[in-house]
Design an enzyme around this catalytic site. Structure first.
Site, mmCIF file in Angstrom:
data_model
loop_
_atom_site.group_PDB
_atom_site.id
_atom_site.type_symbol
_atom_site.label_atom_id
_atom_site.label_comp_id
_atom_site.label_asym_id
_atom_site.label_seq_id
_atom_site.Cartn_x
_atom_site.Cartn_y
_atom_site.Cartn_z
ATOM 1 N N SER A 247 1.130 -0.694 0.007
ATOM 2 C CA SER A 247 0.150 0.052 0.006
ATOM 3 C C SER A 247 0.375 1.159 -0.084
ATOM 4 C CB SER A 247 -1.210 0.149 1.417
ATOM 5 O OG SER A 247 -2.201 -0.587 0.998
ATOM 6 N N TYR B 246 -5.146 2.761 7.138
ATOM 7 C CA TYR B 246 -5.993 2.266 7.888
ATOM 8 C C TYR B 246 -7.201 2.661 8.302
ATOM 9 C CZ TYR B 246 -3.016 -0.973 4.863
ATOM 10 O OH TYR B 246 -2.132 -1.447 3.924
HETATM 11 N N1 GLU Z 1 -1.759 -5.210 -2.725
HETATM 12 C C1 GLU Z 1 -2.607 -5.359 -0.882
HETATM 13 C C2 GLU Z 1 -3.704 -5.977 -1.018
HETATM 14 O O1 GLU Z 1 -4.297 -4.867 -2.237
HETATM 15 C C3 GLU Z 1 -1.986 -3.764 -0.809
HETATM 16 C C4 GLU Z 1 -2.630 -3.762 0.394
HETATM 17 C C5 GLU Z 1 -1.854 -3.168 1.772
HETATM 18 O O2 GLU Z 1 -0.489 -3.066 1.070
HETATM 19 O O3 GLU Z 1 -2.748 -2.756 2.682
HETATM 20 O O4 GLU Z 1 -4.784 -5.798 -0.627
#
Ligand code: GLU
Length: 324
Positions: A62, A238
């Site tokens: 992310s 998040y």
């Molecule tokens: N590639 C991951 C996904 O799409 C990234 C998520 C993340 O790092 O929060 O789930």
């Protein structure tokens, strides 16, 4: 002194590792050694401090959302980027679809999957993946960043949720181009391999207003940097962003590969690698290290002491030390 603080931060962080687990929903990420831990600080006056596993490569995940946002702002402009993507924390998990359906139908912000997939749909018609790779290398001052093909194929084979998000966005008119190509670009960017050092360089570039401190080159526009740092502050961790802002107060973006990119404005970039994650997908050891550093070095955005006093104390410490 800063080196001592960093070494102690590593000890504090390592104590948290048993409380976290590596991500396994992308099978390739499950192969990471959860005990690895590293931290780098690059300061504006050219000092570099490192402790632990700072040269180990891991996938950006992310954290690539920060690069995608920068590039989209500079290529497509603010109005386009935020026409269908919000600027509000979602309070939901990074890969949630819930609010897309029950509220406006637009992603809440560019730091969660739905927002980043929408942003990739603006970039995809304009720039190739190779150009995105070139720009990522540039902002991270790391020519060795490559696509980790194992991680990429592993995620592409297990990306039903992101595919669902992308097609839902298409149904809402947010994505108008080729959905599969957009998804491919999104997952490729997540699969770029970086180190804690590359993230510290990117953090320093942002801390320094988009200007490379060593060369004086203006790599990013000041308005891009302002938007990115603000959104990292409010949405970078998040659904843990609020508590992190209170406890640590350092604009940060996390990735499920275990990376943390942090910006101490006007002062330093911090890069962390610690793949043991908490339930929200943030590095458990990394959060503890940042909390410790924030309190020891007075790095919180709203520290009790005036910034000047803290900054002067830090400058004095740095001038007394040898760069590592
Ligand atoms: N590639 C991951 C996904 O799409 C990234 C998520 C993340 O790092 O929060 O789930």
């Amino acid at each position: 002194m800063v080196k001592n603080v960093l070494d102690q931060a590593l000890i504090e962080g390592a104590a948290m590792i048993p409380y976290g687990e590596v991500a396994t929903y992308i099978p390739e990420l499950g192969k990471a050694d959860k005990n690895q831990l590293g931290i780098c600080i690059f300061t504006r006056n050219g000092k570099q401090f490192s402790a632990g596993d700072t040269k180990v490569r891991f996938s950006m995940q992310s954290i690539s959302k920060v690069v995608a946002l920068m590039v989209a702002l500079e290529t497509c402009g603010f109005e386009t980027v935020f026409k269908h993507v919000g600027m509000e924390p979602s309070g939901d998990a990074f890969n949630s679809l819930v609010k897309l359906e029950i509220s406006s139908g637009y992603p809440y912000n560019p730091m969660i999957n739905s927002g980043a997939i929408a942003i990739c749909s603006y970039i995809e018609p304009e720039l190739t993946f190779n150009e995105m790779l070139r720009r990522t290398r540039k902002v991270c001052s790391d020519p060795d960043i490559v696509l980790d093909r194992d991680v990429y194929h592993s995620e592409m084979a297990h990306t039903s949720r992101n595919r669902a998000i992308a097609y839902l966005l298409e149904s809402k008119g947010v994505i108008t181009g080729n959905v599969e190509r957009v998804l491919e670009l999104y997952v490729k960017l997540c699969s770029l391999s970086v180190t804690a050092e590359s993230l510290a360089s990117l953090g320093l570039l942002l801390a320094n207003g988009g200007v490379q401190p060593e060369t004086g080159e203006a790599v990013l526009r000041p308005d891009t940097v302002r938007v990115v740092k603000t959104i990292m502050t409010t949405c970078g961790m998040y659904d843990g962003s609020g508590e992190f802002a209170v406890r640590v107060g350092i604009p940060t973006k996390s990735g499920v590969g275990g990376g943390l990119l942090s910006v101490v404005d006007q002062r330093m970039g911090i890069g962390i690698f610690g793949p043991a994650l908490d339930k929200k997908g943030n590095s458990v050891a990394g959060i503890r290290m940042l909390e410790y550093l924030s309190s020891q070095l007075g790095l919180h955005l709203f520290n009790d002491e005036s910034k000047d006093v803290i900054y002067r104390r830090l400058e004095t410490q740095l001038s007394e030390e040898e760069s590592l």
